[in-house]
Write a protein that holds these residues in place. Structure first.
Motif, PDB file in Angstrom:
ATOM      1  N   VAL A 193      20.826 -52.355   8.906  1.00 35.78           N
ATOM      2  CA  VAL A 193      20.633 -51.748   7.573  1.00 35.78           C
ATOM      3  C   VAL A 193      19.136 -51.612   7.310  1.00 35.78           C
ATOM      4  O   VAL A 193      18.373 -52.531   7.614  1.00 35.78           O
ATOM      5  CB  VAL A 193      21.269 -52.642   6.476  1.00 35.78           C
ATOM      6  N   PHE A 194      18.728 -50.481   6.738  1.00 38.66           N
ATOM      7  CA  PHE A 194      17.328 -50.284   6.341  1.00 38.66           C
ATOM      8  C   PHE A 194      17.183 -50.791   4.906  1.00 38.66           C
ATOM      9  O   PHE A 194      17.483 -50.076   3.953  1.00 38.66           O
ATOM     10  CB  PHE A 194      16.975 -48.799   6.442  1.00 38.66           C
ATOM     11  N   CYS A 195      16.755 -52.044   4.775  1.00 42.56           N
ATOM     12  CA  CYS A 195      16.603 -52.666   3.461  1.00 42.56           C
ATOM     13  C   CYS A 195      15.179 -52.388   2.979  1.00 42.56           C
ATOM     14  O   CYS A 195      14.223 -52.991   3.469  1.00 42.56           O
ATOM     15  CB  CYS A 195      16.870 -54.168   3.576  1.00 42.56           C
ATOM     16  N   GLU A 196      15.042 -51.444   2.060  1.00 42.09           N
ATOM     17  CA  GLU A 196      13.699 -50.996   1.642  1.00 42.09           C
ATOM     18  C   GLU A 196      13.798 -50.347   0.267  1.00 42.09           C
ATOM     19  O   GLU A 196      14.853 -49.798  -0.099  1.00 42.09           O
ATOM     20  CB  GLU A 196      13.159 -49.990   2.675  1.00 42.09           C
ATOM     21  N   VAL A 218      15.757 -47.120  -0.475  1.00 39.84           N
ATOM     22  CA  VAL A 218      16.761 -46.915   0.578  1.00 39.84           C
ATOM     23  C   VAL A 218      17.964 -47.814   0.223  1.00 39.84           C
ATOM     24  O   VAL A 218      18.788 -47.410  -0.593  1.00 39.84           O
ATOM     25  CB  VAL A 218      16.188 -47.173   1.986  1.00 39.84           C
ATOM     26  N   PHE A 219      18.068 -49.008   0.780  1.00 35.00           N
ATOM     27  CA  PHE A 219      19.147 -49.928   0.387  1.00 35.00           C
ATOM     28  C   PHE A 219      18.528 -51.213  -0.165  1.00 35.00           C
ATOM     29  O   PHE A 219      17.615 -51.772   0.450  1.00 35.00           O
ATOM     30  CB  PHE A 219      20.080 -50.237   1.570  1.00 35.00           C
ATOM     31  N   SER A 220      19.042 -51.646  -1.329  1.00 34.46           N
ATOM     32  CA  SER A 220      18.533 -52.868  -1.964  1.00 34.46           C
ATOM     33  C   SER A 220      19.032 -54.094  -1.188  1.00 34.46           C
ATOM     34  O   SER A 220      19.912 -53.975  -0.317  1.00 34.46           O
ATOM     35  CB  SER A 220      19.019 -52.943  -3.410  1.00 34.46           C
ATOM     36  N   VAL A 221      18.506 -55.244  -1.544  1.00 36.04           N
ATOM     37  CA  VAL A 221      18.959 -56.481  -0.911  1.00 36.04           C
ATOM     38  C   VAL A 221      20.452 -56.700  -1.185  1.00 36.04           C
ATOM     39  O   VAL A 221      21.212 -57.060  -0.279  1.00 36.04           O
ATOM     40  CB  VAL A 221      18.112 -57.682  -1.400  1.00 36.04           C
ATOM     41  N   ASN A 222      20.877 -56.436  -2.432  1.00 36.72           N
ATOM     42  CA  ASN A 222      22.303 -56.651  -2.743  1.00 36.72           C
ATOM     43  C   ASN A 222      23.206 -55.690  -1.982  1.00 36.72           C
ATOM     44  O   ASN A 222      24.257 -56.085  -1.476  1.00 36.72           O
ATOM     45  CB  ASN A 222      22.550 -56.518  -4.253  1.00 36.72           C
ATOM     46  N   HIS A 272      16.438 -53.857   9.247  1.00 31.51           N
ATOM     47  CA  HIS A 272      15.095 -53.299   9.115  1.00 31.51           C
ATOM     48  C   HIS A 272      14.531 -53.925   7.847  1.00 31.51           C
ATOM     49  O   HIS A 272      14.898 -53.517   6.741  1.00 31.51           O
ATOM     50  CB  HIS A 272      15.141 -51.787   8.952  1.00 31.51           C
ATOM     51  N   ALA A 273      13.669 -54.928   8.005  1.00 30.25           N
ATOM     52  CA  ALA A 273      13.333 -55.796   6.879  1.00 30.25           C
ATOM     53  C   ALA A 273      11.862 -55.704   6.492  1.00 30.25           C
ATOM     54  O   ALA A 273      10.981 -55.856   7.337  1.00 30.25           O
ATOM     55  CB  ALA A 273      13.669 -57.244   7.245  1.00 30.25           C
ATOM     56  N   ASP A 274      11.610 -55.464   5.223  1.00 29.18           N
ATOM     57  CA  ASP A 274      10.261 -55.584   4.654  1.00 29.18           C
ATOM     58  C   ASP A 274       9.239 -54.765   5.449  1.00 29.18           C
ATOM     59  O   ASP A 274       8.139 -55.235   5.734  1.00 29.18           O
ATOM     60  CB  ASP A 274       9.838 -57.067   4.600  1.00 29.18           C
ATOM     61  N   GLU A 275       9.618 -53.521   5.780  1.00 28.91           N
ATOM     62  CA  GLU A 275       8.693 -52.675   6.546  1.00 28.91           C
ATOM     63  C   GLU A 275       7.540 -52.212   5.660  1.00 28.91           C
ATOM     64  O   GLU A 275       6.381 -52.270   6.053  1.00 28.91           O
ATOM     65  CB  GLU A 275       9.436 -51.456   7.124  1.00 28.91           C
ATOM     66  N   VAL A 276       7.880 -51.726   4.458  1.00 29.23           N
ATOM     67  CA  VAL A 276       6.843 -51.179   3.576  1.00 29.23           C
ATOM     68  C   VAL A 276       6.570 -52.131   2.412  1.00 29.23           C
ATOM     69  O   VAL A 276       5.418 -52.418   2.088  1.00 29.23           O
ATOM     70  CB  VAL A 276       7.253 -49.785   3.048  1.00 29.23           C
ATOM     71  N   ALA A 309      13.892 -59.111   2.345  1.00 26.48           N
ATOM     72  CA  ALA A 309      14.911 -58.811   3.358  1.00 26.48           C
ATOM     73  C   ALA A 309      14.848 -59.779   4.540  1.00 26.48           C
ATOM     74  O   ALA A 309      15.876 -60.067   5.155  1.00 26.48           O
ATOM     75  CB  ALA A 309      14.752 -57.370   3.853  1.00 26.48           C
ATOM     76  N   ALA A 310      13.657 -60.300   4.828  1.00 31.46           N
ATOM     77  CA  ALA A 310      13.558 -61.302   5.902  1.00 31.46           C
ATOM     78  C   ALA A 310      14.349 -62.543   5.509  1.00 31.46           C
ATOM     79  O   ALA A 310      15.000 -63.181   6.342  1.00 31.46           O
ATOM     80  CB  ALA A 310      12.091 -61.648   6.176  1.00 31.46           C
ATOM     81  N   GLY A 311      14.318 -62.877   4.210  1.00 32.10           N
ATOM     82  CA  GLY A 311      15.110 -64.006   3.708  1.00 32.10           C
ATOM     83  C   GLY A 311      16.594 -63.721   3.805  1.00 32.10           C
ATOM     84  O   GLY A 311      17.394 -64.603   4.134  1.00 32.10           O
ATOM     85  N   LEU A 312      16.978 -62.472   3.540  1.00 33.48           N
ATOM     86  CA  LEU A 312      18.388 -62.084   3.673  1.00 33.48           C
ATOM     87  C   LEU A 312      18.849 -62.223   5.129  1.00 33.48           C
ATOM     88  O   LEU A 312      19.959 -62.696   5.402  1.00 33.48           O
ATOM     89  CB  LEU A 312      18.585 -60.643   3.184  1.00 33.48           C
ATOM     90  N   ALA A 313      17.976 -61.822   6.058  1.00 28.96           N
ATOM     91  CA  ALA A 313      18.309 -61.947   7.489  1.00 28.96           C
ATOM     92  C   ALA A 313      18.577 -63.409   7.826  1.00 28.96           C
ATOM     93  O   ALA A 313      19.538 -63.729   8.539  1.00 28.96           O
ATOM     94  CB  ALA A 313      17.174 -61.393   8.351  1.00 28.96           C
ATOM     95  N   ALA A 314      17.740 -64.301   7.288  1.00 28.46           N
ATOM     96  CA  ALA A 314      17.932 -65.733   7.537  1.00 28.46           C
ATOM     97  C   ALA A 314      19.226 -66.213   6.887  1.00 28.46           C
ATOM     98  O   ALA A 314      20.018 -66.928   7.513  1.00 28.46           O
ATOM     99  CB  ALA A 314      16.732 -66.515   7.016  1.00 28.46           C
TER     100      ALA A 314
END
Ligand SMILES: [Zn+2]
Length: 420
Positions: free
Chosen positions: A222-225, A228-232, A251-255, A260-265
């Motif tokens: 998922v592109f979380c940005e 694009v797509f929110s964390v929720n 795809h976390a915290d690119e811009v 999103a890195a926390g969501l990945a964890a």
């Protein structure tokens, strides 16, 4: 049974101890001079110093010998993050970006990912296959022997399934190992722009079940940005994907730092990618959950952005992998040697850390470490002969191809252009 002996090699390889290498272990690469490797039916049977190996190998039972002339031999590259299934290049947009138009502005104006979506929707499966094969075989020439390819330029059920079918055909038609990732959540398509929640519902209720039935994709990304797509939304999509049996990537915290890195964890995703804007607190969370950071320095290069803080991640104990992000917009390269060089020169990795990032950790991030990613007995004999004495040649001899020979499952690949 076919037995081959690779001799007179200087091997450099991370050692697989059952997990990705983090912290101080990321740079602990085994170096074996005057080395030899015995291959049986495409798998590594033994590896050791040549005098030791030759004393107890029956040379009459060797079908082929390869003399590496004392050069550096490393595992084949694993490129764990690409979008190389696309129908058209976006060279004009590159020109716009050079003049200062931002990537998110190009996206808002219907360019970026959405122009690739239009092209992929219009192109036949055969046309898309042709274009993707060209990219995959180019990657092979540059030393990539295992590859991940994402869907995500379809953004409707039919076209996402078409892309995944193409990715699977690339796996069958080339010597490469290819892992498919479903990325229907790459962007919100034009027709849902006013109702993005409806698109999230479509992903969950129709696309994920259809992709699961098709049986090709192993991961969901998922592109979380912002925009694009929110964390929720990302959490909802990835939870549905997890229930359907997919491994998870973000795809976390690119811009922006979206958390999103926390969501990945939190979701125990196998990997979080990009991470240019990830917070330190969330990097620490990734270390605790064992989530692999897949860093894409070619994208920072192409977008002229600061690079991900690889040193902080290694210091925090996050295993780091590197990938090309090969795509027609934000980073058009299939070259792992280029990305290796950027990792060393611009992200501060040592050549040894970059080697682990481009092989073993990359293999773990796409679930392929049981067979590729290091020169350990039992794994496939996927390896590269470099025109140099150590992996540092990949950063040192810049802008050219220091990969002299590519072997996949013990077979020397024909790396001349325009041949299959
Ligand atoms: Zn990407």
């Amino acid at each position: 049974m076919i037995r081959k002996l690779i001799r007179n090699a200087h091997f450099f390889t991370p050692v697989d101890n059952g997990g990705p290498l983090a912290g101080n272990f990321q740079g602990r690469v085994a170096s074996l001079e005057h080395g030899a490797m015995l291959i049986r039916d495409g798998l590594i049977e033994r590896i050791g110093t040549e005098p030791d190996m030759l004393t107890d190998i029956d040379s009459g039972r060797i079908d082929e010998e390869v003399d590496c002339m004392g050069k550096c031999v490393i595992p084949g590259f694993v490129d764990p993050h690409t979008h190389m299934c696309f129908a058209a290049r976006r060279e004009a947009e590159f020109g716009l970006r050079l003049k200062g138009t931002s990537y998110l502005d190009i996206l808002k104006a219907g360019g970026g990912i959405l122009s690739s979506v239009n092209a992929v929707r219009k192109t036949s499966e055969e046309g898309l296959l042709e274009a993707t094969l060209e990219n995959a075989l180019s990657a092979l020439r540059f030393g990539t022997t295992t590859l991940e390819i994402k869907s995500g330029y379809g953004l409707n059920t039919e076209t996402e399934l078409k892309m995944l079918s193409v990715i699977d055909r690339v796996r069958r038609l080339t010597p490469l190992d290819v892992v498919a990732t479903f990325m229907g959540a790459h962007a919100v398509p034009e027709e849902y722009r006013k109702a993005p929640e409806d698109y999230v519902d479509l992903l969950i209720n129709e696309m994920i079940p259809a992709v699961s039935r098709q049986g090709i994709a192993r991961y969901c990304d998922v592109f979380c940005e912002a925009g694009v797509f929110s964390v929720n939304q990302s959490r909802r999509i990835l939870s549905a994907a997890h229930s359907a049996g997919f491994g998870l990537k973000i795809h976390a915290d690119e811009v922006h730092d979206m958390g999103a890195a926390g969501l990945a964890a939190e979701l125990r995703a196998v990997s979080a990618e990009h991470l240019l804007a990830a917070s330190h607190a969330n990097i620490v969370c990734m270390a605790k959950s064992g989530t692999i950071a897949v860093l894409l320095p070619g994208t920072a290069y192409s977008l002229q952005k600061p690079y991900a803080r690889a040193r902080d991640m290694i210091a925090a104990g996050v295993p780091v992998a590197i990938a090309t992000d090969c795509n027609p917009g934000s980073c058009f390269t299939e070259s792992m040697p280029f990305v290796f060089g950027l990792s060393v020169m611009n992200m501060g990795l040592t050549p040894e850390e970059a080697l682990t990032a481009a092989t073993l950790n990359a293999a773990y991030s796409i679930g392929m470490a049981d067979r590729v990613g290091s020169l350990d007995p039992g794994k496939q004999a996927d390896f590269l002969i470099l025109d140099g004495g150590s992996p540092a040649i990949l950063a040192y001899h810049a802008g050219v191809l220091p990969v002299e020979a590519v072997f996949k499952k013990g077979e020397r690949m024909n790396t001349k252009r325009n041949t299959r």
